[in-house]
Design a protein around this motif. Structure first.
Motif, PDB file in Angstrom:
ATOM      1  N   TYR A   2       0.892  -1.218  -0.024  1.00 27.36           N
ATOM      2  CA  TYR A   2       0.021  -0.042   0.029  1.00 27.36           C
ATOM      3  C   TYR A   2       0.954   1.511   0.000  1.00 27.36           C
ATOM      4  O   TYR A   2       2.038   1.148   0.474  1.00 27.36           O
ATOM      5  CB  TYR A   2      -0.963  -0.092   1.342  1.00 27.36           C
ATOM      6  N   ILE A  35      -6.264   2.445   8.155  1.00 23.90           N
ATOM      7  CA  ILE A  35      -6.562   1.557   6.903  1.00 23.90           C
ATOM      8  C   ILE A  35      -8.160   1.666   6.638  1.00 23.90           C
ATOM      9  O   ILE A  35      -8.739   1.684   7.781  1.00 23.90           O
ATOM     10  CB  ILE A  35      -6.062   0.185   7.656  1.00 23.90           C
ATOM     11  N   THR A  91      -9.747  -2.451   3.163  1.00 21.92           N
ATOM     12  CA  THR A  91      -8.298  -3.595   2.985  1.00 21.92           C
ATOM     13  C   THR A  91      -8.189  -4.039   4.349  1.00 21.92           C
ATOM     14  O   THR A  91      -7.591  -5.225   4.405  1.00 21.92           O
ATOM     15  CB  THR A  91      -7.292  -1.803   3.069  1.00 21.92           C
ATOM     16  N   ILE A  95      -2.135   3.677   3.089  1.00 22.46           N
ATOM     17  CA  ILE A  95      -2.051   3.755   4.562  1.00 22.46           C
ATOM     18  C   ILE A  95      -1.740   4.967   4.969  1.00 22.46           C
ATOM     19  O   ILE A  95      -0.760   5.783   4.173  1.00 22.46           O
ATOM     20  CB  ILE A  95      -1.542   2.618   5.216  1.00 22.46           C
TER      21      ILE A  95
END
Lengths: 343, 178
Positions: free
Chosen positions: A167, A199, A203, A242
């Protein structure tokens, strides 16, 4: 970086807090914080030109001194007295204020002094004005760039995309903290003691991560975060990214509260892009994945050449932080939880 | 006199200055607070995700379940509608905490119940509450609702507002501007 530091003959650090760097210093010169010292006045040439006086609100604690004092004392010891023909900063400020028709005495009373603008601040309609460009106009097409062989018009270039399971690492700031320097302040630590890994719930579901799950991050180059942080599930972050507040995860044991809290984003930023034209650095192009199980200390240290701690110090500081975490459980933490439930 | 506070949810940035100002002004022990920030997020990404902050504290309700449930009379209402707790009359039974729909009260480590006082000790000196004074975005507006010229009266007339848990019938005096 550690190698570079260790190759220095002498490292002198001036700081208001015991930061990571002070641990490497041969000499530490502790500086008073901004609320404990006189500083050069702030001068602004804005719509309303003004000068602002900066004076201590409280007496300096411990053996800390303002930077001007350090410079003067060093100067005297090096035989450069003639460059410091003043007693203290108040004397310097008084002289400076007198150059613009004020004085230290007046500024102590009023704090901020404004002055009338001497030149017009706006262009009038139809006024002839030459900008500092080749054509004298505002250049959307930069002839300067074209001459030097760059794209004269900015072109969109697609950013890199993360591999599956990775990410975008995005970082930013929290409004209650000002860089690392406030993280050990008891009140501000009480408000925000560690960063969280934001987050997106979608996800998180893929990974089986819940709110407050402990996790470690590993970047595209295998660097593992030294400490863990708790997950915070929120729609405020995209599913492919993130987010963390920057500047946590301190390792200096003298930061009695902040040490070992949260994840430090800096070691995870191993890929830095440099703008070919103006040299600006882009650091939000790193990718991370989650480690849900605690990695071994050896694994962490090997992943990024973190400095291994001496075992003795570690035991002592661990005890302290355990005590602290018990004491901070209270009304406020509950309220913060409440907030998540609502959102 | 009827003290009230309006809180502009569009201006608040969630910096928590109000929380620290209150802690230092009122000697609130670390780990506790009389006012706090609530962050509310609506929607799912990528649809319209909306977020706002609220600075919450005791609502100084007109109808006070906390005062009614207090067995010793420690919880009481003073001039201007401010709800207060007399610390040395409080036995720490926490009945008021159960009765309060807003979770505005906490048990102080010294054994009594503590809460926001609208900084009545500052109001006596003609000052504003500590939280209002430090707010960098001026999102807290405090004043007397009985005075139509007060800032809080004017802003509540001008703007749309709501209160929390209106179904509790407490008639709270902390108004949130939309």
């Amino acid at each position: 970086m550690f190698k570079a530091i260790e190759n220095q003959d002498l490292i002198v650090v001036v700081d208001t807090m015991p930061m990571e760097m002070t641990g490497y210093a041969d000499v530490v010169l502790p500086e008073s914080t901004y609320l404990e010292r006189h500083d050069y006045s702030r001068a602004g040439k804005n719509r309303v030109p003004q000068i602002a006086f900066r004076m201590p609100a409280v007496e300096a604690k411990y053996d800390s001194k303002p930077a001007w004092w350090m410079a003067k004392e060093l100067g005297h010891r090096l035989g450069l007295e003639k460059y410091y023909p003043w007693k203290d900063l108040e004397e310097v400020l008084d002289w400076q204020f007198k150059q613009v028709g004020s004085s230290l005495e007046e500024m102590k009373k009023i704090g901020v002094k404004t002055f009338p603008s001497t030149e017009p601040i706006y262009l009038l309609p139809g006024e002839d004005y030459e900008f500092n460009t080749n054509t004298g106009k505002i250049e959307l097409y930069s002839t300067d760039f074209a001459e030097k062989g760059y794209d004269a018009m900015p072109k969109f270039t697609r950013h890199d995309s993360p591999d599956p399971g990775f990410y975008h690492l995005v970082y930013g700031r929290a409004p209650m903290h000002t860089f690392g320097r406030t993280q050990n302040n008891p009140y501000l630590f009480d408000l925000y003691e560690t960063n969280n890994v934001w987050i997106n719930p979608r996800t998180a579901k893929l990974w089986g991560i819940e709110n407050d799950s402990d996790l470690w991050l590993k970047n595209q180059d295998g660097v593992i975060s030294e400490f863990s942080a708790k997950a915070r599930l929120t729609e405020r972050i995209r599913p492919d990214s993130i987010y963390m507040v920057h500047g946590f995860g301190h390792t200096n044991k003298h930061l009695s509260r902040a040490k070992g809290r949260g994840i430090n984003d800096i070691p995870l930023i191993t890929k830095i892009k440099i703008d070919p034209i103006m040299g600006g650095t882009g650091m939000r192009n790193n990718f991370v994945t989650f480690l849900l199980e605690e990695p071994s200390k050896e694994e962490i240290i090997a992943s990024a050449n973190y400095k291994a701690e001496k075992p003795k110090e570690k035991a002592a500081s661990k005890k302290k932080s355990e005590k602290k975490s018990e004491a901070t459980k209270g009304h406020k933490q509950e309220s913060h939880k409440k907030e998540e439930a609502k959102s | 006199m009827r003290y009230a506070m309006a809180m502009d949810t569009r201006k608040c940035v969630g910096c928590s200055d109000c929380v620290v100002a209150c802690q230092t002004e009122n000697n609130v022990p670390l780990g506790y607070c009389r006012d706090w920030i609530v962050e509310a997020v609506k929607g799912t990404y990528p649809d319209t995700v909306q977020m706002h902050f609220k600075s919450e504290r005791c609502m100084h309700c007109e109808n006070t379940p906390c005062v009614r449930t207090c067995p010793t009379g420690a919880s009481h209402v003073i001039e201007g509608g401010i709800v207060k707790v007399t610390h040395d009359e409080c036995i720490g039974c926490a009945a008021c905490i159960e009765a309060c729909p807003y979770e505005a009260r906490y048990v102080h480590p010294d054994g009594y119940v503590d809460k926001c006082t609208f900084c009545d000790h500052r109001l006596e000196q003609g000052l504003n509450t500590a939280c209002v004074d430090v707010c960098p975005t001026s999102c807290l507006i405090f004043g007397d609702l009985d005075d139509p010229k007060s800032d809080v009266s004017k802003i509540l007339k001008e703007k749309d507002w709501y209160v929390l848990a209106p179904e509790a019938g407490t008639n709270p005096q902390l108004y949130f501007l939309k």
